[in-house]
Design a protein around this motif. Sequence first.
Motif, PDB file in Angstrom:
ATOM      1  N   GLU A 207       0.836  -1.209   0.000  1.00 30.49           N
ATOM      2  CA  GLU A 207       0.000   0.000   0.000  1.00 30.49           C
ATOM      3  C   GLU A 207       0.863   1.248   0.000  1.00 30.49           C
ATOM      4  N   ARG A 208       0.266   2.309  -0.459  1.00 33.55           N
ATOM      5  CA  ARG A 208       0.960   3.600  -0.468  1.00 33.55           C
ATOM      6  C   ARG A 208      -0.079   4.707  -0.388  1.00 33.55           C
ATOM      7  N   GLU A 209       0.078   5.581   0.583  1.00 30.71           N
ATOM      8  CA  GLU A 209      -0.783   6.764   0.668  1.00 30.71           C
ATOM      9  C   GLU A 209      -0.101   7.859  -0.152  1.00 30.71           C
ATOM     10  N   LEU A 210      -0.860   8.584  -0.940  1.00 31.40           N
ATOM     11  CA  LEU A 210      -0.265   9.708  -1.634  1.00 31.40           C
ATOM     12  C   LEU A 210      -1.338  10.722  -1.964  1.00 31.40           C
ATOM     13  N   GLU A 211      -0.893  11.902  -2.327  1.00 28.43           N
ATOM     14  CA  GLU A 211      -1.849  12.943  -2.671  1.00 28.43           C
ATOM     15  C   GLU A 211      -1.896  13.077  -4.179  1.00 28.43           C
ATOM     16  N   LEU A 212      -3.087  12.900  -4.719  1.00 28.75           N
ATOM     17  CA  LEU A 212      -3.303  13.103  -6.141  1.00 28.75           C
ATOM     18  C   LEU A 212      -3.893  14.489  -6.323  1.00 28.75           C
ATOM     19  N   ARG A 213      -3.995  14.895  -7.561  1.00 27.90           N
ATOM     20  CA  ARG A 213      -4.616  16.180  -7.860  1.00 27.90           C
ATOM     21  C   ARG A 213      -5.756  15.915  -8.818  1.00 27.90           C
ATOM     22  N   LEU A 214      -6.956  16.328  -8.424  1.00 28.73           N
ATOM     23  CA  LEU A 214      -8.111  16.236  -9.307  1.00 28.73           C
ATOM     24  C   LEU A 214      -8.055  17.469 -10.207  1.00 28.73           C
ATOM     25  N   VAL A 215      -7.883  17.240 -11.504  1.00 33.28           N
ATOM     26  CA  VAL A 215      -7.715  18.337 -12.450  1.00 33.28           C
ATOM     27  C   VAL A 215      -9.091  18.845 -12.863  1.00 33.28           C
TER      28      VAL A 215
ATOM     29  N   GLY B 266      -6.784  22.703  -9.880  1.00 35.50           N
ATOM     30  CA  GLY B 266      -6.878  21.328  -9.420  1.00 35.50           C
ATOM     31  C   GLY B 266      -7.050  21.337  -7.920  1.00 35.50           C
ATOM     32  N   ILE B 267      -7.612  20.261  -7.392  1.00 35.75           N
ATOM     33  CA  ILE B 267      -7.740  20.178  -5.942  1.00 35.75           C
ATOM     34  C   ILE B 267      -7.046  18.911  -5.458  1.00 35.75           C
ATOM     35  N   PRO B 268      -6.385  18.988  -4.299  1.00 39.65           N
ATOM     36  CA  PRO B 268      -5.700  17.817  -3.774  1.00 39.65           C
ATOM     37  C   PRO B 268      -6.700  16.746  -3.338  1.00 39.65           C
ATOM     38  N   VAL B 269      -6.371  15.510  -3.627  1.00 40.10           N
ATOM     39  CA  VAL B 269      -7.226  14.384  -3.250  1.00 40.10           C
ATOM     40  C   VAL B 269      -6.350  13.322  -2.591  1.00 40.10           C
ATOM     41  N   PRO B 270      -6.551  13.069  -1.298  1.00 47.49           N
ATOM     42  CA  PRO B 270      -5.795  11.998  -0.663  1.00 47.49           C
ATOM     43  C   PRO B 270      -6.243  10.661  -1.261  1.00 47.49           C
ATOM     44  N   ALA B 271      -5.278   9.797  -1.493  1.00 45.29           N
ATOM     45  CA  ALA B 271      -5.605   8.511  -2.101  1.00 45.29           C
ATOM     46  C   ALA B 271      -4.735   7.417  -1.516  1.00 45.29           C
ATOM     47  N   ARG B 272      -5.200   6.181  -1.672  1.00 42.03           N
ATOM     48  CA  ARG B 272      -4.399   5.030  -1.265  1.00 42.03           C
ATOM     49  C   ARG B 272      -4.316   4.072  -2.446  1.00 42.03           C
ATOM     50  N   LEU B 273      -3.087   3.720  -2.792  1.00 41.48           N
ATOM     51  CA  LEU B 273      -2.856   2.687  -3.797  1.00 41.48           C
ATOM     52  C   LEU B 273      -2.717   1.376  -3.039  1.00 41.48           C
ATOM     53  N   ALA B 274      -3.354   0.320  -3.520  1.00 42.03           N
ATOM     54  CA  ALA B 274      -3.233  -0.978  -2.861  1.00 42.03           C
ATOM     55  C   ALA B 274      -3.083  -2.075  -3.905  1.00 42.03           C
ATOM     56  N   TYR B 275      -2.221  -3.025  -3.577  1.00 39.24           N
ATOM     57  CA  TYR B 275      -2.002  -4.190  -4.436  1.00 39.24           C
ATOM     58  C   TYR B 275      -1.975  -5.404  -3.528  1.00 39.24           C
TER      59      TYR B 275
END
Length: 137
Positions: free
Chosen positions: A7-15, A21-30
């Motif tokens: 897993e990885r938490e990161l901040e994406l940007r909603l364009v 754009g607005i920041p969007v907290p997200a979690r990548l999971a595999y």
Amino acid sequence: MHYTVVERELELRLVLSPERGIPVPARLAYRSDDPFAVHITFHINSDHPVHWTFSRDLLVEGVFRPCGHGDVRVWPAKAEGRSVVLMALSSPEGDALLEAPAAQVSAWLERTLRVVPPGAEGEQLGIDDELDELLAR
């Protein structure tokens, strides 16, 4: 059955537009027990996070070149001099264009590829063992 989660938490940007754009907290999971898929959870201003699941291969390829069609398209780009990965997601609820830092996405993908190397996904599912067992009967 034992499986590994990366897993990885990161901040994406909603364009919203080229300038906004607005920041969007997200979690990548595999998960190694679902070896072909990546899962992304977005925490957009709502009580319910938004979940997307798509092919790991699509994200790996999208870091380097445009790929995908239909609901999920991924391609590399530059934003303010930084390397980013853009993900265009469409669903009946609407469309979203998300920008992720390429270095963070690549580092996370490398971790998933160490857990389950490309081409070894079928082994994770135990399909080969089951086939051997069937053929042995």
